[in-house]
Scaffold this motif. Structure first.
Motif, PDB file in Angstrom:
ATOM      1  N   ARG A   1       8.922   6.305  -7.229  1.00  0.00           N
ATOM      2  CA  ARG A   1       7.526   6.140  -6.825  1.00  0.00           C
ATOM      3  C   ARG A   1       6.771   7.418  -7.116  1.00  0.00           C
TER       4      ARG A   1
ATOM      5  N   THR B   1       4.310  10.196  -4.436  1.00  0.00           N
ATOM      6  CA  THR B   1       4.733  11.352  -3.648  1.00  0.00           C
ATOM      7  C   THR B   1       5.214  12.444  -4.604  1.00  0.00           C
TER       8      THR B   1
ATOM      9  N   TRP C   1       5.513   1.142   8.257  1.00  0.00           N
ATOM     10  CA  TRP C   1       6.706   1.788   7.732  1.00  0.00           C
ATOM     11  C   TRP C   1       6.833   3.220   8.243  1.00  0.00           C
TER      12      TRP C   1
ATOM     13  N   LEU D   1       2.036  10.584   5.850  1.00  0.00           N
ATOM     14  CA  LEU D   1       3.367  10.526   5.245  1.00  0.00           C
ATOM     15  C   LEU D   1       3.887  11.924   4.950  1.00  0.00           C
TER      16      LEU D   1
ATOM     17  N   TRP E   1      12.597   6.967  -3.572  1.00  0.00           N
ATOM     18  CA  TRP E   1      11.524   7.943  -3.672  1.00  0.00           C
ATOM     19  C   TRP E   1      11.386   8.486  -5.089  1.00  0.00           C
TER      20      TRP E   1
ATOM     21  N   SER F   1       6.069   4.878   1.716  1.00  0.00           N
ATOM     22  CA  SER F   1       4.842   4.102   1.873  1.00  0.00           C
ATOM     23  C   SER F   1       3.930   4.792   2.879  1.00  0.00           C
ATOM     24  N   HIS F   2       2.622   4.705   2.619  1.00  0.00           N
ATOM     25  CA  HIS F   2       1.628   5.247   3.543  1.00  0.00           C
ATOM     26  C   HIS F   2       1.215   4.228   4.602  1.00  0.00           C
ATOM     27  N   ALA F   3       1.807   3.053   4.585  1.00  0.00           N
ATOM     28  CA  ALA F   3       1.465   2.027   5.567  1.00  0.00           C
ATOM     29  C   ALA F   3       1.898   2.466   6.962  1.00  0.00           C
TER      30      ALA F   3
ATOM     31  N   PRO G   1      11.041   3.970   3.542  1.00  0.00           N
ATOM     32  CA  PRO G   1      10.347   3.701   2.273  1.00  0.00           C
ATOM     33  C   PRO G   1       9.215   4.712   2.050  1.00  0.00           C
TER      34      PRO G   1
END
Length: 289
Positions: free
Chosen positions: A143, A146, A187, A17, A140, A182-184, A180
């Motif tokens: 959350r 990050t 995404w 990410l 962002w 997200s580390h997925a 988003p």
């Protein structure tokens, strides 16, 4: 509160990410600064991830990191260009930097006005700075996974007003990080698509960060002209010293200087000199006849 430099470096160098964020921000900054040949380019905060493309192009490239955050050598493959500084007192002469990028610096500063005053000092006349801050209306800033989830987020209007109050003229603004936080893998694979859609539709309210380019204005005074002139004494009445008042005659003493050389009639007789009465003129009392 500043993030530790080790955590910032780990995010950009050791996570997928972070690598995607570095690429997106570098591309957005490149659209604002297309040519830096012959210029001095600097960054403040943790701007190393977006300054690397300017190393072979600019005349000099500097990376200033605040003491509350810490410093790491940069770049890894050549001579060091990183400097540890006090956030409101940089070891640079005035009018030295042509282009400056502030990343992870303004939103975590406890004295933003003093920081902006120092940035204004080191910028060359007409030089510009790009401020990258978390967007208050984006995801962002909400959350904490990050570096953009820490500090004071801004809207575009709030940031522009803050800069204008410190003698900067906001010229251009844009957004980035529409994906988003997200580390997925799914995404992140959709990240480039989100960026294209966000830029095409100009969805800056949904962007993760706000980028505002502001130019240093040397003709904007910080204070009103009246206050600036009041610091110097006015010299309009110079030489016109007040004259001392004449002394009053003593009580019971004849003021012969006033009556000198005057003639008149007193009591129906001709006199050669009129003497001024030292006190109040007595009033005649009518007789009761």
């Amino acid at each position: 509160m500043h993030l530790d430099v080790v955590e910032l470096r780990r995010f950009y160098d050791s996570t997928r990410l972070g690598a995607l964020v570095r690429r997106v921000l570098s591309e957005r900054l490149r659209t604002l600064w297309t040519d830096t040949r012959g210029l001095t380019v600097a960054g403040y905060g943790f701007a190393a991830p977006v300054l690397t493309p300017y190393l072979p192009e600019a005349t000099r490239t500097l990376c200033l990191m605040p003491g509350q955050q810490g410093v790491v050598p940069w770049p890894d493959a050549s001579a060091n260009h990183a400097i540890l500084v006090e956030e409101t007192l940089w070891p640079l002469p005035a009018d030295f930097v042509d282009l400056l990028v502030v990343l992870h610096g303004l939103e975590t500063c406890e004295r933003p006005a003093a920081l902006l005053a120092e940035i204004w000092r080191v910028l060359a006349p007409g030089g510009s700075a790009v401020f990258v801050v978390p967007n208050r209306t984006g995801v962002w800033a909400r959350r904490e996974g990050t570096p953009f989830g820490l500090g004071r987020p801004y809207t575009t209007t709030q940031l522009e007003r803050t800069l204008e109050a410190e003698r900067f003229a906001a010229e251009r603004h844009t957004g980035a990080l529409y994906m988003p936080p997200s580390h997925a893998a799914f995404w992140m694979s959709m990240g480039p698509t989100f960026e294209r859609i966000g830029r095409r539709l100009d969805l800056q309210r949904l962007a993760g960060v706000t980028l505002v380019e502001a130019r240093k204005q040397v003709y904007i005074t910080r204070q009103s002209g009246l206050r600036e002139r009041a610091r110097v004494p006015l010299r309009v009445l110079e030489g016109l010293a007040p004259q001392p008042a004449p002394p009053k005659p003593a009580a019971g003493r004849l003021a012969t200087d006033v009556s000198r050389g005057l003639t008149g009639r007193v009591g129906g007789e001709i006199t050669g000199r009129v003497i001024a009465w030292p006190g109040p003129v007595p009033q005649s009392t009518p007789s009761n006849t």
